[in-house]
Design a protein around this motif. Structure first.
Motif, PDB file in Angstrom:
ATOM      1  N   GLN A  20       0.875  -1.170   0.028  1.00 30.46           N
ATOM      2  CA  GLN A  20       0.035   0.204  -0.038  1.00 30.46           C
ATOM      3  C   GLN A  20       0.743   1.235  -0.110  1.00 30.46           C
ATOM      4  OE1 GLN A  20      -3.514   0.334   2.494  1.00 30.46           O
ATOM      5  NE2 GLN A  20      -3.798  -1.964   2.747  1.00 30.46           N
ATOM      6  N   LEU A  21       1.844   1.022   0.660  1.00 30.31           N
ATOM      7  CA  LEU A  21       2.653   2.421   0.820  1.00 30.31           C
ATOM      8  C   LEU A  21       3.502   2.642  -0.498  1.00 30.31           C
ATOM      9  CD1 LEU A  21       4.527   2.023   4.245  1.00 30.31           C
ATOM     10  CD2 LEU A  21       2.859   3.770   3.691  1.00 30.31           C
ATOM     11  N   LEU A  22       3.851   1.537  -1.067  1.00 28.65           N
ATOM     12  CA  LEU A  22       4.579   1.771  -2.693  1.00 28.65           C
ATOM     13  C   LEU A  22       3.382   2.198  -3.710  1.00 28.65           C
ATOM     14  CD1 LEU A  22       6.693  -1.570  -2.874  1.00 28.65           C
ATOM     15  CD2 LEU A  22       7.500   0.746  -2.454  1.00 28.65           C
ATOM     16  N   LYS A  23       2.415   1.608  -3.420  1.00 30.33           N
ATOM     17  CA  LYS A  23       1.258   2.179  -4.364  1.00 30.33           C
ATOM     18  C   LYS A  23       0.980   3.700  -4.066  1.00 30.33           C
ATOM     19  CE  LYS A  23      -3.062   0.868  -3.799  1.00 30.33           C
ATOM     20  NZ  LYS A  23      -4.238  -0.078  -3.683  1.00 30.33           N
ATOM     21  N   HIS A  24       0.823   4.250  -3.046  1.00 33.45           N
ATOM     22  CA  HIS A  24       0.638   5.511  -2.535  1.00 33.45           C
ATOM     23  C   HIS A  24       1.852   6.288  -3.179  1.00 33.45           C
ATOM     24  CE1 HIS A  24      -2.591   7.391   0.199  1.00 33.45           C
ATOM     25  NE2 HIS A  24      -1.614   8.538  -0.218  1.00 33.45           N
ATOM     26  N   ALA A  25       3.089   5.807  -3.057  1.00 29.88           N
ATOM     27  CA  ALA A  25       4.194   6.700  -3.547  1.00 29.88           C
ATOM     28  C   ALA A  25       3.986   6.991  -4.851  1.00 29.88           C
ATOM     29  CB  ALA A  25       5.364   5.988  -3.159  1.00 29.88           C
TER      30      ALA A  25
ATOM     31  N   ARG B 212       1.389   6.961  -6.714  1.00 32.39           N
ATOM     32  CA  ARG B 212       0.265   7.782  -7.041  1.00 32.39           C
ATOM     33  C   ARG B 212       0.718   9.216  -6.980  1.00 32.39           C
ATOM     34  NH1 ARG B 212      -4.258   9.585  -2.875  1.00 32.39           N
ATOM     35  NH2 ARG B 212      -6.036  10.391  -4.185  1.00 32.39           N
ATOM     36  N   GLY B 213       1.952   9.668  -5.956  1.00 36.90           N
ATOM     37  CA  GLY B 213       2.262  10.970  -5.855  1.00 36.90           C
ATOM     38  C   GLY B 213       3.390  11.259  -7.188  1.00 36.90           C
ATOM     39  N   HIS B 214       3.997  10.298  -7.284  1.00 34.37           N
ATOM     40  CA  HIS B 214       5.171  10.501  -8.393  1.00 34.37           C
ATOM     41  C   HIS B 214       4.852  10.407 -10.070  1.00 34.37           C
ATOM     42  CE1 HIS B 214       8.153  10.876  -5.350  1.00 34.37           C
ATOM     43  NE2 HIS B 214       8.035   9.582  -4.834  1.00 34.37           N
ATOM     44  N   GLY B 215       3.895   9.780 -10.246  1.00 32.64           N
ATOM     45  CA  GLY B 215       3.348   9.309 -11.462  1.00 32.64           C
ATOM     46  C   GLY B 215       4.082   8.169 -11.984  1.00 32.64           C
ATOM     47  N   TRP B 216       5.269   8.497 -12.856  1.00 29.96           N
ATOM     48  CA  TRP B 216       6.032   7.441 -13.084  1.00 29.96           C
ATOM     49  C   TRP B 216       7.501   7.135 -12.037  1.00 29.96           C
ATOM     50  CZ3 TRP B 216      11.538   7.260 -13.794  1.00 29.96           C
ATOM     51  CH2 TRP B 216      12.072   5.915 -14.128  1.00 29.96           C
ATOM     52  N   ALA B 217       7.959   6.024 -11.755  1.00 29.06           N
ATOM     53  CA  ALA B 217       8.924   6.227 -10.835  1.00 29.06           C
ATOM     54  C   ALA B 217       9.803   4.879 -10.831  1.00 29.06           C
ATOM     55  CB  ALA B 217       8.516   6.561  -9.245  1.00 29.06           C
ATOM     56  N   ALA B 218      11.139   5.112 -10.548  1.00 30.62           N
ATOM     57  CA  ALA B 218      11.934   3.673 -10.545  1.00 30.62           C
ATOM     58  C   ALA B 218      11.857   3.177  -9.061  1.00 30.62           C
ATOM     59  CB  ALA B 218      13.335   4.122 -10.817  1.00 30.62           C
ATOM     60  N   THR B 219      12.039   2.083  -9.206  1.00 31.73           N
ATOM     61  CA  THR B 219      11.854   1.302  -7.503  1.00 31.73           C
ATOM     62  C   THR B 219      12.484   2.018  -6.498  1.00 31.73           C
ATOM     63  OG1 THR B 219      11.601  -1.081  -8.661  1.00 31.73           O
ATOM     64  CG2 THR B 219      12.094  -0.858  -6.423  1.00 31.73           C
ATOM     65  N   GLY B 220      13.706   2.303  -6.755  1.00 32.03           N
ATOM     66  CA  GLY B 220      14.596   3.059  -5.725  1.00 32.03           C
ATOM     67  C   GLY B 220      13.620   4.408  -5.188  1.00 32.03           C
ATOM     68  N   THR B 221      13.190   4.934  -6.206  1.00 32.47           N
ATOM     69  CA  THR B 221      12.383   6.140  -5.699  1.00 32.47           C
ATOM     70  C   THR B 221      11.156   5.844  -4.759  1.00 32.47           C
ATOM     71  OG1 THR B 221      13.043   7.541  -7.851  1.00 32.47           O
ATOM     72  CG2 THR B 221      11.108   8.120  -6.615  1.00 32.47           C
TER      73      THR B 221
ATOM     74  N   ALA C 248       6.092  -6.907  -3.133  1.00 36.45           N
ATOM     75  CA  ALA C 248       4.988  -6.305  -2.997  1.00 36.45           C
ATOM     76  C   ALA C 248       4.765  -5.594  -4.486  1.00 36.45           C
ATOM     77  CB  ALA C 248       5.414  -5.059  -2.340  1.00 36.45           C
ATOM     78  N   LEU C 249       5.640  -5.183  -5.398  1.00 35.24           N
ATOM     79  CA  LEU C 249       5.545  -4.687  -6.912  1.00 35.24           C
ATOM     80  C   LEU C 249       4.889  -5.787  -7.613  1.00 35.24           C
ATOM     81  CD1 LEU C 249       8.937  -2.532  -6.940  1.00 35.24           C
ATOM     82  CD2 LEU C 249       6.274  -1.568  -6.766  1.00 35.24           C
TER      83      LEU C 249
END
Length: 407
Positions: free
Chosen positions: A215-220, A222-231, A248-249
């Motif tokens: 859930q935290l990764l999905k929320h992140a 949502r804010g970034h748009g596109w993002a690498a795993t590290g971000t 999780a991914l």
């Protein structure tokens, strides 16, 4: 695997951040003063990212969390940004990206961190090392009510009530979930018992670590748009959890909630990352947008758009530098520089110093980016900088002073 270009990824990041076509993602654009409606708009903004990162530095006239809100919500009273954490408000303070104000509904997701932080990440097992201090702090708060750090001063001597140790133990108890921060007064934390701050419905519904990470990764994302795993991982400081993050991914992909998506650079190099299906469609729409480059806005150096320096370089060709901890002689740009966003480009940065008594905002330096210097800063970017300074200074009831533009 899906692909996305630099331009689309940059514009998508700005759109998800409320800085480009905010209405396309249901992001508020304005807020008036300190009204109930303004407060609701602020909560909408925080919901998008899942956190509002806090910082103490106020040399530019406002702290980072206020600068962040002012950059999204034109017309907002900056004082509101300091008053968000109050009893019965839908926020709690905890370790998000850094110390942050986080929507209360995310409280159950951090049970794994509260359990992990029984041993403080910086100071070790402070609670176990100082059980008497911890017990006395909890007893005092239980009987006397909320305590600020300043209220922890004892009657003298260095025994169990050594102020330095007491403050650290209070922070450790908060990190472990035994204390909570009920509010901030003049940015000082006010500690209280968790059961008196966090409603029972959130305390009793802890989420297991694998689901919490998903859930935290999905929320992140949502804010970034596109993002690498590290971000995505660094958004919540999910360090040393690579297998859990990969799992999780993969679960999110299987559910159809996210897609693998490679970022394609101008030289055709591909960088792996992730995107939500709806955002892939939004990115295609944003490619056709014509941004207004003459209308600028100042960003906090800790803005979610900016804290990942590698990502900023990748998407904006901008070297985000924070020079607070450098000796003055070694600084290139200034002590606390605010980048200037014009349209979909970071075109300049300014070093500011507010002087409340004289109601002046001193512009110590203004620097345009090297990509614009071949022919000097264009009139458009100069206008963007002027507009950004005017908007920011006006929100703080200050007058900008200083003409030291460098091309």
């Amino acid at each position: 695997m899906e692909t996305i270009g630099i331009l689309e990824a940059r514009r998508l990041a700005l759109a998800r951040a409320g800085l480009l076509k905010p209405e396309w993602t249901g992001f508020p654009k304005r807020a008036t003063g300190r009204t109930i409606r303004a407060r609701k708009s602020v909560h909408q903004v925080i919901q998008r990212f899942g956190y509002l990162q806090l910082d103490t530095v106020s040399i530019a006239g406002a702290r980072s969390h206020c600068i962040f809100l002012l950059s999204r919500l034109e017309g907002l009273d900056p004082h509101l940004g300091e008053e968000l954490l109050q009893p019965n408000e839908p926020l709690f303070e905890y370790w998000g990206h850094e110390a942050s104000w986080i929507p209360i509904e995310l409280y159950p997701l951090f049970e794994f961190r509260r359990r992990e932080f029984r041993s403080h990440p910086w100071w070790g097992d402070l609670i176990g090392q100082h059980p008497k201090v911890a017990d006395n702090l909890l007893h005092r708060i239980r009987t006397e009510g909320p305590l600020r750090s300043l209220d922890m001063e004892g009657s003298g001597g260095r025994g169990w009530w050594d102020l330095k140790i007491a403050k650290r133990v209070a922070t450790a108890l908060w990190s472990a979930g035994e204390l909570a921060i009920v509010e901030r007064r003049n940015f000082q934390r006010v500690f209280d018992l968790t059961e008196r701050v966090i409603p029972e419905r959130w305390r009793r519904n802890a989420v297991a670590e694998p689901e919490a990470i998903s859930q935290l990764l999905k929320h992140a994302l949502r804010g970034h748009g596109w993002a690498a795993t590290g971000t995505l991982a660094q958004t919540w400081r999910l360090s040393n959890r690579q297998p859990d993050i990969r799992a999780a991914l993969n679960r999110l992909v299987e559910k159809g909630e996210i897609l693998p998506c490679a970022l394609v650079s101008d030289n055709k190099k591909k960088s792996p990352g992730w995107i939500r299906p709806n955002d892939l469609e939004l990115a295609a729409r944003l490619k056709r947008v014509r941004p207004r480059y003459e209308k600028g806005v100042l960003l906090s150096p800790f803005d979610p758009i900016l804290w990942d320096r590698r990502r900023v370089k990748q998407l904006f060709a901008f070297d985000q530098v924070l020079e607070i901890f450098k000796p003055a002689a070694k600084r290139i740009y200034g002590y606390y520089c605010l980048p200037v966003l014009a349209g979909d480009r970071l075109v300049a940065r300014v070093d500011l110093k507010a002087e409340r008594k004289t109601k002046k905002l001193h512009v110590l330096s203004q620097r345009f980016e090297a990509t614009n210097r071949a022919q000097g800063a264009t009139a458009t970017y100069r206008e963007a900088l002027r507009a950004a300074l005017e908007r920011y200074a006006g929100s703080l009831a200050l007058k900008p002073e200083g003409e030291c533009i460098e091309d």
